[in-house]
Design a protein around this motif. Structure first.
Motif, PDB file in Angstrom:
ATOM      1  N   GLY A 119       0.813  -1.216   0.000  1.00 16.22           N
ATOM      2  CA  GLY A 119       0.000   0.000   0.000  1.00 16.22           C
ATOM      3  C   GLY A 119       0.842   1.260   0.000  1.00 16.22           C
ATOM      4  O   GLY A 119       0.532   2.224  -0.711  1.00 16.22           O
ATOM      5  N   GLU A 120       1.904   1.278   0.800  1.00 12.90           N
ATOM      6  CA  GLU A 120       2.782   2.445   0.850  1.00 12.90           C
ATOM      7  C   GLU A 120       3.477   2.662  -0.484  1.00 12.90           C
ATOM      8  O   GLU A 120       3.603   3.799  -0.960  1.00 12.90           O
ATOM      9  CB  GLU A 120       3.815   2.266   1.963  1.00 12.90           C
ATOM     10  N   ALA A 121       3.914   1.563  -1.120  1.00 18.67           N
ATOM     11  CA  ALA A 121       4.583   1.676  -2.407  1.00 18.67           C
ATOM     12  C   ALA A 121       3.645   2.255  -3.466  1.00 18.67           C
ATOM     13  O   ALA A 121       4.043   3.104  -4.273  1.00 18.67           O
ATOM     14  CB  ALA A 121       5.081   0.297  -2.840  1.00 18.67           C
ATOM     15  N   ARG A 122       2.409   1.806  -3.437  1.00 14.94           N
ATOM     16  CA  ARG A 122       1.429   2.314  -4.412  1.00 14.94           C
ATOM     17  C   ARG A 122       1.200   3.808  -4.229  1.00 14.94           C
ATOM     18  O   ARG A 122       1.194   4.573  -5.195  1.00 14.94           O
ATOM     19  CB  ARG A 122       0.119   1.541  -4.258  1.00 14.94           C
ATOM     20  N   SER A 172       4.880   8.988   9.620  1.00 15.75           N
ATOM     21  CA  SER A 172       5.079   9.521   8.287  1.00 15.75           C
ATOM     22  C   SER A 172       6.087   8.649   7.552  1.00 15.75           C
ATOM     23  O   SER A 172       7.127   8.288   8.110  1.00 15.75           O
ATOM     24  CB  SER A 172       5.592  10.965   8.336  1.00 15.75           C
ATOM     25  N   VAL A 173       5.763   8.310   6.323  1.00 21.18           N
ATOM     26  CA  VAL A 173       6.618   7.422   5.519  1.00 21.18           C
ATOM     27  C   VAL A 173       7.101   8.192   4.302  1.00 21.18           C
ATOM     28  O   VAL A 173       6.303   8.800   3.576  1.00 21.18           O
ATOM     29  CB  VAL A 173       5.839   6.159   5.099  1.00 21.18           C
ATOM     30  N   PHE A 174       8.433   8.156   4.075  1.00 23.50           N
ATOM     31  CA  PHE A 174       9.055   8.909   2.990  1.00 23.50           C
ATOM     32  C   PHE A 174       9.875   7.970   2.104  1.00 23.50           C
ATOM     33  O   PHE A 174      10.551   7.059   2.610  1.00 23.50           O
ATOM     34  CB  PHE A 174       9.990   9.986   3.554  1.00 23.50           C
ATOM     35  N   PRO A 175       9.883   8.197   0.783  1.00 20.89           N
ATOM     36  CA  PRO A 175      10.685   7.371  -0.135  1.00 20.89           C
ATOM     37  C   PRO A 175      12.153   7.793  -0.095  1.00 20.89           C
ATOM     38  O   PRO A 175      12.500   8.897  -0.530  1.00 20.89           O
ATOM     39  CB  PRO A 175      10.053   7.661  -1.501  1.00 20.89           C
TER      40      PRO A 175
END
Length: 245
Positions: free
Chosen positions: A118-121, A150-153
């Protein structure tokens, strides 16, 4: 609501007198919103009664909405909910200062891990790509109001985890990555119940109501830079939506 009508004899019940004294203490500012009241044992000693009588008086204040009790933690003066707008630009410190509150963030954990499907999408990266997950606690006037993740690439924002550790602020950390501005692309709100861990951090009871906000922030080119989830204490924050499509 309990019946607080005085007895026909004209005498006021002791527990009502205790409730009245504490009500006055709160009104006069001796105890402010978010403050913990003395323990039942301390109040029993103050008023010269047993703890059951104190508990009865506190229950009256809970019924009135002046006091909230937390299992294992005690009784606290109920806080006035903080207005928290969610618009195209969601900035924690700015929002709280505008609401007349003193903002604070406490970092709980910063980690590198693989992105979930889900996060990757949402972040437009490959499943399993390395991301930075930033976990923390948001406070207003020393009272916890929200937990966040919070998630960051990291492939897109190398070194962001180190910047977060040094600045403890998303806006400043992203600025170090060359992102001078970012906006909210989408927000979803859902009512959930607090888990035991969430309740511990937020000084709530397990099962108490939370508002979960899920949002995606993008840079000026429309590229996702942050996928955030925030769990707000339901009775401490009033969320307002402004300018979202």
């Amino acid at each position: 609501m309990r019946d607080t009508t005085p007895k026909k004899s004209g005498r006021t019940a002791v527990w009502q007198s205790i409730a009245g004294s504490l009500r006055s203490d709160i009104a006069e500012g001796r105890y402010r919103p978010g403050d913990k009241l003395p323990t039942e044992a301390e109040l029993a000693a103050r008023f010269g009664v047993n703890r059951h009588t104190v508990r009865h008086g506190l229950a009256q204040l809970v019924d009135e909405g002046l006091v909230r009790t937390r299992r294992g933690a005690g009784a606290f003066v109920a806080a006035t909910p903080t207005d928290y707008p969610i618009g195209q630009r969601v900035r924690f410190h700015e929002n709280l200062i505008a609401a007349g509150r003193r903002p604070e963030k406490r970092v709980l954990h910063i980690e590198r891990r693989s992105a979930s499907a889900g996060e990757a999408r949402v972040l437009a990266v490959a499943e399993g790509a390395v991301v930075c997950a930033y976990h923390g606690l948001s406070l207003a006037d020393d009272l916890p109001i929200a937990l966040f993740e919070s998630v960051f690439p990291l492939e897109r924002l190398p070194g962001l985890d180190a910047a977060l550790a040094e600045t403890h602020g998303v806006t400043e950390a992203l600025a170090r990555m060359g992102i001078s501005d970012y906006t909210r692309a989408s927000t979803r709100l859902m009512a959930v119940r607090a888990t035991a861990t969430e309740a511990l951090h937020l000084h709530l009871r397990e099962g108490d109501p939370l508002l979960r906000s899920t949002g995606v922030n993008i840079d000026s080119a429309g590229v996702p830079v942050e996928y955030g989830r925030t769990w707000f204490a339901g009775d401490r924050v009033t969320l307002t939506l402004d300018g979202l499509t």
